[in-house]
Design an enzyme around this catalytic site. Sequence first.
Site, PDB file in Angstrom:
ATOM      1  N   ASP A 190      -5.701  -4.657  -6.304  1.00 40.36           N
ATOM      2  CA  ASP A 190      -5.167  -6.015  -6.386  1.00 40.36           C
ATOM      3  C   ASP A 190      -6.084  -7.120  -5.868  1.00 40.36           C
ATOM      4  OD1 ASP A 190      -4.772  -5.025  -3.841  1.00 40.36           O
ATOM      5  OD2 ASP A 190      -2.646  -5.518  -3.720  1.00 40.36           O
ATOM      6  N   HIS A 199      -7.917  -0.024  -3.572  1.00 43.48           N
ATOM      7  CA  HIS A 199      -6.802  -0.820  -4.088  1.00 43.48           C
ATOM      8  C   HIS A 199      -7.264  -1.755  -5.205  1.00 43.48           C
ATOM      9  CE1 HIS A 199      -4.862  -0.069   0.113  1.00 43.48           C
ATOM     10  NE2 HIS A 199      -4.909   1.023  -0.637  1.00 43.48           N
ATOM     11  N   ASP A 242       0.813  -1.213   0.000  1.00 47.00           N
ATOM     12  CA  ASP A 242       0.000   0.000   0.000  1.00 47.00           C
ATOM     13  C   ASP A 242       0.846   1.262   0.000  1.00 47.00           C
ATOM     14  OD1 ASP A 242      -1.860  -1.974   0.364  1.00 47.00           O
ATOM     15  OD2 ASP A 242      -2.607  -1.245   2.287  1.00 47.00           O
TER      16      ASP A 242
END
Length: 314
Positions: free
Chosen positions: A191, A189, A52
């Site tokens: 992913d 995020h 992150d």
Amino acid sequence: IDRANELLDKFVSQLEHRGITVDRPTSIDHSLPATTPDFHTDSQFGCMPPRDVLLTVGSEILEATMSYRCRWFEYLNYRPLLQRYFNEDPKFRHECAPKPRLTDADYHRDYLSDSIGVEKRLHWTAKKFFVTTEEEPLFDAADVLRFGRDLVVQHGFTTNLKGIEWLQRHFPNHRVHTVNFPGDPYPIHIDATFTPLRPGLILNNPQRRLPDGQREMFVKNDWEIVDAAQPAHNSPPPLCYSSTWLSMNVLVLDPKTVCVEKSEVYQAEQMDKLGMEVIEVELRDAYAFGGGLHCCTADVFREGDCEDYFPNLR
């Protein structure tokens, strides 16, 4: 905490057994409050997910701005390592994006109110209306995917358009592409939504498909985008703020080898059918501290050149 540390230690051993050098952060006390002239939080986050915070591009490691107030000081966990890399490698560049002030002007008031239903949130994300404003550049490193000379960046809760513009200015020799996934009511995020496995192949969360207009760059360059397998669990583990789609939060070691969480049997089966060697890693009991296998790692050195995987882009 002890169980999570045990699982992370085992994961380290598995990677080292494969000949991979693993460095660990130096944890600060995250139980302390975070206070700046502009805000105060009663506690901080942690250092389980370096993905992150740190973005490696070539010989540079860039510290992201971060968009959560409780994560403002998280970079301190990695400074001892970055200082060591600087001392050991004369080609290494340690860069820091401008630290944001994170005043109230950075957030849409009451956006995260419990009174707002999922349908309205999906409507907002489809219109690209997120909790963060465009007051100043904001981005988390885990919103960025690296494809050689191309960077694909998710516009969502934790990365705004000014943050993406800052990345384009900072990496002038790279092409930066903005993507978003309208099926995700909480786009934090990239992913657990869009996961490249090897040149020409990407997993996409079937509930958060890449829009057709943004898919075009991949299609024109012969990339296959396949739906990820369904998660093996109906709900995340206790205290985990992520979705069950951490099932596709895998760590690719090389184009033929991938780490998959041990209990995610459907994802492992799909990887096997895609011709990849699957390394099973038990990590589910550590999810609550920041995410899955991809989240809890940040590669700082890989062999290879900066290739152009999208030669047909204009």
